[in-house]
Design an enzyme around this catalytic site. Sequence first.
Site, PDB file in Angstrom:
ATOM      1  N   LYS A   1      -9.875  26.357  90.051  1.00  0.00           N
ATOM      2  CA  LYS A   1     -10.692  26.692  88.882  1.00  0.00           C
ATOM      3  C   LYS A   1     -12.147  26.322  89.151  1.00  0.00           C
ATOM      4  CE  LYS A   1      -7.242  26.045  85.218  1.00  0.00           C
ATOM      5  NZ  LYS A   1      -7.333  27.394  84.634  1.00  0.00           N
TER       6      LYS A   1
ATOM      7  N   ARG B   1       3.584  29.342  83.533  1.00  0.00           N
ATOM      8  CA  ARG B   1       4.744  30.241  83.368  1.00  0.00           C
ATOM      9  C   ARG B   1       5.792  29.991  84.445  1.00  0.00           C
ATOM     10  NH1 ARG B   1       0.790  35.340  83.879  1.00  0.00           N
ATOM     11  NH2 ARG B   1      -0.573  33.748  83.006  1.00  0.00           N
TER      12      ARG B   1
HETATM   13  N1  BES Z   1      -3.869  26.075  81.659  1.00  0.00           N
HETATM   14  C1  BES Z   1      -4.437  27.351  81.859  1.00  0.00           C
HETATM   15  C2  BES Z   1      -4.773  28.066  80.562  1.00  0.00           C
HETATM   16  C3  BES Z   1      -5.892  27.464  79.764  1.00  0.00           C
HETATM   17  C4  BES Z   1      -7.186  27.892  79.947  1.00  0.00           C
HETATM   18  C5  BES Z   1      -5.643  26.505  78.807  1.00  0.00           C
HETATM   19  C6  BES Z   1      -8.201  27.362  79.195  1.00  0.00           C
HETATM   20  C7  BES Z   1      -6.669  25.955  78.057  1.00  0.00           C
HETATM   21  C8  BES Z   1      -7.958  26.388  78.247  1.00  0.00           C
HETATM   22  C9  BES Z   1      -3.460  28.238  82.623  1.00  0.00           C
HETATM   23  O1  BES Z   1      -2.643  27.589  83.536  1.00  0.00           O
HETATM   24  C10 BES Z   1      -4.289  29.191  83.422  1.00  0.00           C
HETATM   25  O2  BES Z   1      -4.972  28.761  84.297  1.00  0.00           O
HETATM   26  N2  BES Z   1      -4.180  30.465  83.101  1.00  0.00           N
HETATM   27  C11 BES Z   1      -4.920  31.465  83.782  1.00  0.00           C
HETATM   28  C12 BES Z   1      -3.997  32.625  84.047  1.00  0.00           C
HETATM   29  C13 BES Z   1      -4.564  33.637  84.993  1.00  0.00           C
HETATM   30  C14 BES Z   1      -4.671  33.073  86.372  1.00  0.00           C
HETATM   31  C15 BES Z   1      -3.656  34.845  84.985  1.00  0.00           C
HETATM   32  C16 BES Z   1      -6.077  31.868  82.893  1.00  0.00           C
HETATM   33  O3  BES Z   1      -5.922  31.902  81.678  1.00  0.00           O
HETATM   34  O4  BES Z   1      -7.156  32.115  83.424  1.00  0.00           O
HETATM   35 MN    MN Z   2      -3.577  27.376  85.437  1.00  0.00          MN
END
Ligand code: BES
Ligand code: MN
Length: 490
Positions: free
Chosen positions: A266, A340
């Site tokens: 990230k 997921r």
């Molecule tokens: N934990 C994150 C989702 C999230 C983002 C929670 C911001 C709280 C605040 C999740 O694991 C994630 O990284 N999701 C990705 C999915 C994508 C790679 C398809 C996302 O939302 O960017």
């Molecule tokens: Mn994630």
Amino acid sequence: MDISFLKSVSVEDVGSVVVVVTTKDGASSVVDRVKSLIDPGCVDAAFAAMTDFKYGSVEGLTSVSTGVKRELLVVSSGDQALFSRASFEKLGGRIFDSISAKDAKVTILNTVESAALPEAAAYIASGISLKSWTFDKYKAVKSDQKVSSIMCETAYVDENTKVMSRLDAIRDGAFTVRSMATEPANVMTPDQVVEEARKLKSLGVEITVLDRRNMESFGMNALLGVGQGSAQSSYTVVMEYKGSKDAPIALVGKGLTFDSGGICVKPSNKMGEMKEDMTGAAVVIGTIEAIASQKLKTHVVGCIGVVENMISGHAQRPGDVVTSMSGKTIEVDNTDAEGRLVLADVLWYACEEYKPEIMIDVATLTGAIQVALGHEFAGLFTNSDELAETITRAADVVGEKVWRFPLHPSYEDDIKSDIADVKNVGSGRGAGSITAAMFLKKFICDNVQWAHIDIAAVSSDSKGRALSQKGATGFGVRLLEEVIRSRYVN
Ligand code: BES
Ligand code: MN
Ligand code: ZN
């Protein structure tokens, strides 16, 4: 915070006074009583200043009589048609914000209680209490406690006392979520999350902890793949509260103690917020705490996947294929879509081992849910209209709002993989929260009524909400307690 209900409060016990009114006429009915507790001049001035009786209007004055400083707040609960648990709890939050005194004893007089809603005072007290939570464990200078006790004058002492013990249990569950989410990831490690779950033992909850070897034997490779880059251990924790002999309701939670994104790392901006990626698991713990401490006659099984998503030479790579416990193979196209993967195995495990009648998972699953709904509603995805209705109704009761999204087969093409049974991210653009839910749906056994609640945008708030300060909200405990109560307890 000490909360009590009395037929009649005595002048010596009075600190700040809050008077809850609906209309000018309603207000005049308590004027004499208020004047017997606090400087009459101040009372006249505050009531005169109160001209607008719309919901949430507040007039405050501080009186200094006989050397004692007292605050008087006149607050409007709006029209009777709006009266509900949610509206009174929110009013409590508003009252908390309006109190300026420090370490105040608060006395509440309300003109709005009636046989139709005798427990209005308890809801207001609950709102004040929920809004008062702060986290200053790591600060040398602690914040002042604004409200130390609440005393409510009410004609319905027994009703309020009874409802309050329930609201106390729910609030404690929500506070568990807030502190677990707020603790940094170097403290709230997977081992620590296991410890938090173990605390429920004292409430009669049976705890089973699956470690890596146990999970390997079940074939939970989707979950284990996410944790393999971390120096921390991965766990699945099961919490069973058997308050009845019915088929259980299963609660499943995403417990990522930190989500760096893995190899698909990230951006550093706000990455620190990913310490809160275990909030779904915390909501499961907090809800079971609320239910078990009330000794509700219901059977609940909580299953949480507790994992840290890190980068290292051991980390899983984009493109890896894992075989989940269900037997379905998954292409890990994006290591940041890890929640997921963890849930795939925990959902399947919960179905297989406990044959629940209803299964609800809670997860900070997608950033996309914030794009869709902002910070007001959580996303609801379910294969059951009946469960959708139960959850939506409970959401209205407690004011933790949900909005249902489609789980339509037409989205399925998006998560087709060239190499495995399914891919962990969508190929197309958009609908990121829906494709995530479609993925989870592949790991649900037949005949279970299942709902997925994406709390990524409501679990924490940068500004503060009606019932919480800036930071973790605890969203989900009040909702799920109400779902379970409305479904199983008469
Ligand atoms: N934990 C994150 C989702 C999230 C983002 C929670 C911001 C709280 C605040 C999740 O694991 C994630 O990284 N999701 C990705 C999915 C994508 C790679 C398809 C996302 O939302 O960017
Ligand atoms: Mn994630
Ligand atoms: Zn995540």
